[in-house]
Design an enzyme around this catalytic site. Structure first.
Site, PDB file in Angstrom:
ATOM      1  N   HIS A  46       0.942  -1.339   0.038  1.00  0.00           N
ATOM      2  CA  HIS A  46      -0.036  -0.022  -0.117  1.00  0.00           C
ATOM      3  C   HIS A  46       0.796   1.335  -0.020  1.00  0.00           C
ATOM      4  O   HIS A  46       2.008   1.050   0.477  1.00  0.00           O
ATOM      5  CB  HIS A  46      -1.044  -0.051   1.102  1.00  0.00           C
ATOM      6  CG  HIS A  46      -2.111   0.927   1.006  1.00  0.00           C
ATOM      7  ND1 HIS A  46      -2.030   2.435   1.272  1.00  0.00           N
ATOM      8  CD2 HIS A  46      -3.285   0.626   0.725  1.00  0.00           C
ATOM      9  CE1 HIS A  46      -3.183   2.870   1.091  1.00  0.00           C
ATOM     10  NE2 HIS A  46      -4.018   1.909   0.682  1.00  0.00           N
ATOM     11  N   ASP A  80      -8.026  -5.392  -0.296  1.00  0.00           N
ATOM     12  CA  ASP A  80      -8.413  -6.272  -1.439  1.00  0.00           C
ATOM     13  C   ASP A  80      -8.261  -7.565  -0.965  1.00  0.00           C
ATOM     14  O   ASP A  80      -8.756  -8.749  -1.798  1.00  0.00           O
ATOM     15  CB  ASP A  80      -7.841  -5.795  -2.640  1.00  0.00           C
ATOM     16  CG  ASP A  80      -8.558  -4.203  -2.886  1.00  0.00           C
ATOM     17  OD1 ASP A  80      -9.643  -4.074  -2.853  1.00  0.00           O
ATOM     18  OD2 ASP A  80      -7.464  -3.551  -3.451  1.00  0.00           O
TER      19      ASP A  80
HETATM   20  N1  COA Z   1       3.973  -7.639  -4.203  1.00  0.00           N
HETATM   21  C1  COA Z   1       5.429  -7.799  -4.428  1.00  0.00           C
HETATM   22  N2  COA Z   1       6.230  -6.729  -4.065  1.00  0.00           N
HETATM   23  C2  COA Z   1       5.783  -5.497  -3.651  1.00  0.00           C
HETATM   24  C3  COA Z   1       4.222  -5.492  -3.523  1.00  0.00           C
HETATM   25  C4  COA Z   1       3.405  -6.600  -3.785  1.00  0.00           C
HETATM   26  N3  COA Z   1       2.113  -6.390  -3.976  1.00  0.00           N
HETATM   27  N4  COA Z   1       3.955  -4.181  -3.217  1.00  0.00           N
HETATM   28  C5  COA Z   1       4.981  -3.552  -3.334  1.00  0.00           C
HETATM   29  N5  COA Z   1       6.038  -4.482  -3.207  1.00  0.00           N
HETATM   30  C6  COA Z   1       7.280  -4.143  -3.187  1.00  0.00           C
HETATM   31  C7  COA Z   1       7.943  -3.362  -4.418  1.00  0.00           C
HETATM   32  O1  COA Z   1       8.313  -4.345  -5.501  1.00  0.00           O
HETATM   33  C8  COA Z   1       8.968  -2.499  -3.932  1.00  0.00           C
HETATM   34  O2  COA Z   1      10.345  -3.313  -3.999  1.00  0.00           O
HETATM   35  P1  COA Z   1      11.514  -2.838  -4.122  1.00  0.00           P
HETATM   36  O3  COA Z   1      11.821  -1.687  -3.157  1.00  0.00           O
HETATM   37  O4  COA Z   1      12.605  -3.917  -3.877  1.00  0.00           O
HETATM   38  O5  COA Z   1      11.829  -2.327  -5.717  1.00  0.00           O
HETATM   39  C9  COA Z   1       8.878  -2.141  -2.691  1.00  0.00           C
HETATM   40  O6  COA Z   1       7.612  -3.128  -2.162  1.00  0.00           O
HETATM   41  C10 COA Z   1       7.801  -0.869  -2.469  1.00  0.00           C
HETATM   42  O7  COA Z   1       6.882  -0.877  -3.447  1.00  0.00           O
HETATM   43  P2  COA Z   1       6.060   0.401  -4.334  1.00  0.00           P
HETATM   44  O8  COA Z   1       5.982  -0.337  -5.793  1.00  0.00           O
HETATM   45  O9  COA Z   1       7.253   1.517  -4.298  1.00  0.00           O
HETATM   46  O10 COA Z   1       5.145   0.991  -3.701  1.00  0.00           O
HETATM   47  P3  COA Z   1       4.019   1.859  -4.277  1.00  0.00           P
HETATM   48  O11 COA Z   1       3.579   2.659  -2.964  1.00  0.00           O
HETATM   49  O12 COA Z   1       4.357   2.541  -5.484  1.00  0.00           O
HETATM   50  O13 COA Z   1       2.878   0.894  -4.720  1.00  0.00           O
HETATM   51  C11 COA Z   1       0.863  -0.453  -4.661  1.00  0.00           C
HETATM   52  C12 COA Z   1       1.789   0.614  -3.849  1.00  0.00           C
HETATM   53  C13 COA Z   1      -0.185  -0.561  -3.913  1.00  0.00           C
HETATM   54  C14 COA Z   1       0.776   0.010  -6.214  1.00  0.00           C
HETATM   55  C15 COA Z   1       1.847  -1.886  -4.778  1.00  0.00           C
HETATM   56  O14 COA Z   1       2.037  -2.391  -3.419  1.00  0.00           O
HETATM   57  C16 COA Z   1       0.847  -2.940  -5.654  1.00  0.00           C
HETATM   58  O15 COA Z   1       1.181  -2.837  -6.735  1.00  0.00           O
HETATM   59  N6  COA Z   1       0.472  -3.882  -5.035  1.00  0.00           N
HETATM   60  C17 COA Z   1      -0.376  -4.587  -5.598  1.00  0.00           C
HETATM   61  C18 COA Z   1      -1.556  -4.260  -6.173  1.00  0.00           C
HETATM   62  C19 COA Z   1      -2.554  -4.023  -5.152  1.00  0.00           C
HETATM   63  O16 COA Z   1      -3.045  -4.882  -4.030  1.00  0.00           O
HETATM   64  N7  COA Z   1      -3.465  -2.916  -5.163  1.00  0.00           N
HETATM   65  C20 COA Z   1      -4.421  -2.518  -4.192  1.00  0.00           C
HETATM   66  C21 COA Z   1      -3.854  -1.340  -3.299  1.00  0.00           C
HETATM   67  S1  COA Z   1      -4.945  -1.076  -1.942  1.00  0.00           S
END
Ligand code: COA
Length: 375
Positions: free
Chosen positions: A261, A312
Site C-alpha cells: 500500500h 482487497d
Molecule cells: N508484491 C510484491 N512486491 C511488492 C508489492 C506486492 N504486492 N507491493 C510492493 N512491493 C515491493 C515493490 O516491488 C518494492 O520493492 P523494491 O523496493 O525492492 O523495489 C517495494 O515493495 C515498494 O513498493 P512500491 O511499488 O514502491 O510501492 P508503491 O507505493 O508505489 O505501490 C502499490 C503501492 C499498492 C501500487 C503496490 O504495493 C502494488 O502494486 N500492490 C499490488 C496491487 C494491489 O494490491 N493494489 C491495491 C492497493 S489498495
C-alpha cells in the site's frame, strides 16, 4: 527544466487539506469524519456511513429515515437507461459498463461545478441509489436473465443481493457485505478520489468527476486488485500449492496482488475487520480453501518481505463466497466509494483551486521547422 524536485507518483506530496477522512499509518487507523472505521462498520449501517460522508455528521434516526426513503425512492432506472445497459456488449468488463452508465446519467441535464452544494448532494444521492441498480441490471442481462427491480423495502446491502440473485442471504452475510461497503467507502487522496478532485477542480460537473474516478478505480494497482486477488487465489487452487506458487514470484520481484500500500507500511487498518468477515463467510459457506491459501501467502509475504495485505486481499474471497462473479468485485467497490467521491467533489468545490502541477521537460530542444518538402 522546472525548478524543484520531481515527486514521481506524487509520493509523499501533501496535495491539499481534507476533513473527510484520515489515514494514520503509524497507528494503523482510519477515521471517517473523526469516527474509527471499525466502529462505523460494526455499529452503523452503510446508509448511516453514506449520510456521514455526505453531510459531515452521523444522522439522527429521523434524518436517517428521510435519507433512506430518498435513496430507496431513487433506485429505479428509466426505460432508456435500461435499454442502454441492454445494448452493452456482453463481453464488456462491468467496470466499463458502469463507467458508461454513470456518464449517461450526466446527459440528463447540463450541470457545472461550483453549483450550490445542495444540488450536488441531490445528484450524489441519486448516483448512490442508481449505481447498484445499473450494476445488477447489467449483470442480469449479461447472464441472459431478466432484470430484477429494486425492492424499496430492503436495505441498500440486502437490495443488491435481491437485484443480482432474486433472493437475500441470511443476515450475517448481508451484514458482512454492508461492512465491506463501509470499509470501501472512503480513503483520503487515493488515485480515483484524486482523479475525481482533479476533474472537479476544472469546475466540471459531478458526473464527469465520478466517471473519471471510476476509470481510475478500474486498474489492478487500485480498485481492480480485489478481482486480481481472486484470480490469483483461483490459479493457486489449494493451500498445498501456495508456497510453490509464491516463491518464484518473490524471487523474480513480481507483484503479488492484494499486498502492499502506498500509505500503510505496517498493515491496512481495514484488514482485521474484513478478515473477520472472511472467517465468518468461510464457515457459513463451508469452504475454507481461500482462507487457507491466503494464510500461506500472508505468512510468507509478511514474515519474509514485510509487505502486508491490503483490504482487497480478504474482500476478494469474501465476495466470492457471497456468490458474486469475479468481474463484479470492482463495480461493488464503485457502489461503496461513490460516497467518498461525492464528499470529495463537494469539498473540492467549496474551496477550489485548479489542480495543475508542473512537469520537467526532457524532449528535444531548439529545433527549427523545415518545410515539408525538405524533410
Ligand atoms: N508484491 C510484491 N512486491 C511488492 C508489492 C506486492 N504486492 N507491493 C510492493 N512491493 C515491493 C515493490 O516491488 C518494492 O520493492 P523494491 O523496493 O525492492 O523495489 C517495494 O515493495 C515498494 O513498493 P512500491 O511499488 O514502491 O510501492 P508503491 O507505493 O508505489 O505501490 C502499490 C503501492 C499498492 C501500487 C503496490 O504495493 C502494488 O502494486 N500492490 C499490488 C496491487 C494491489 O494490491 N493494489 C491495491 C492497493 S489498495
Amino acid at each position: 527544466m522546472a525548478e524543484g524536485s520531481i515527486h514521481k507518483g506524487l509520493v509523499g506530496v501533501l496535495a491539499d487539506e481534507t476533513a473527510i477522512s484520515k489515514v494514520d499509518p503509524e497507528k494503523r487507523r482510519l477515521t471517517y469524519r473523526g469516527y474509527p472505521v471499525d466502529q462505523l462498520a460494526e455499529k452503523c449501517s452503510f446508509e448511516e456511513v453514506a449520510y456521514l460522508l455526505f453531510n459531515g455528521e452521523l444522522p439522527t434516526s429521523a434524518k436517517l429515515k428521510a435519507f433512506e426513503k430518498a435513496e430507496r425512492a431513487a433506485r429505479e432506472l428509466t426505460r432508456d437507461q435500461i435499454a442502454m445497459i441492454k445494448l452493452f456488449p456482453k463481453s464488456a468488463h462491468p467496470m466499463d459498463t458502469i463507467r458508461t452508465a454513470v456518464s449517461y446519467l450526466g446527459t440528463r441535464e447540463v450541470a457545472w461545478g461550483g453549483e450550490p452544494a445542495k444540488a450536488d448532494l441531490a445528484r450524489g444521492l441519486d448516483l448512490l441509489a442508481k449505481i447498484p441498480t445499473m450494476i445488477a441490471t447489467d449483470f442480469r442481462f449479461r447472464s441472459g436473465k431478466p432484470r430484477i427491480k429494486p425492492n424499496p423495502k430492503l436495505s441498500f446491502a440486502a437490495n443488491f443481493f435481491h437485484m443480482c440473485f432474486g433472493k437475500v442471504p441470511p443476515d450475517n452475510v448481508v451484514k458482512a457485505f454492508d461492512i465491506s461497503l463501509t470499509c470501501y467507502a472512503e480513503h483520503s487522496f487515493n488515485a480515483s478520489t484524486f482523479a475525481d478532485r482533479v476533474i472537479a477542480s476544472t469546475r466540471a460537473d459531478i458526473y464527469s468527476s465520478i466517471t473519471g474516478a471510476i476509470g481510475a478505480l478500474k486498474g489492478p494497482l487500485h480498485g481492480g486488485a480485489n478481482e486480481a486477488v481472486m484470480d490469483m487465489l483461483s490459479e493457486i487452487g489449494s493451500a498445498k500449492r501456495a508456497e510453490k506458487w509464491l516463491r518464484p514470484r518473490i524471487a523474480k520481484k513480481q507483484l503479488v496482488m492484494g499486498f502492499g500500500h502506498r500509505v500503510y507500511r505496517w498493515g491496512d487498518s481495514r484488514v482485521p475487520i474484513m478478515r473477520r468477515c472472511l472467517e465468518e463467510l468461510s464457515d457459513w459457506a463451508g469452504d475454507r480453501r481461500w482462507i487457507e491459501i491466503s494464510d500461506v501467502l500472508e505468512n510468507i509475504m509478511v514474515g519474509e518481505k514485510k509487505i502486508y495485505p491490503n483490504l482487497d486481499f480478504p474482500s476478494g474471497p469474501v465476495y466470492y463466497l457471497m456468490g458474486f462473479p469475479i468481474n463484479l468485485y470492482t463495480p461493488i467497490f464503485v457502489a461503496a466509494r461513490i460516497t467518498g467521491w461525492v464528499a470529495h467533489y463537494l469539498e473540492q468545490n467549496a474551496d477550489n483551486q485548479l489542480i495543475r502541477p508542473l512537469s520537467a521537460y526532457t524532449g528535444p530542444t531548439d529545433r527549427d521547422v523545415t518545410p515539408i518538402n525538405k524533410r
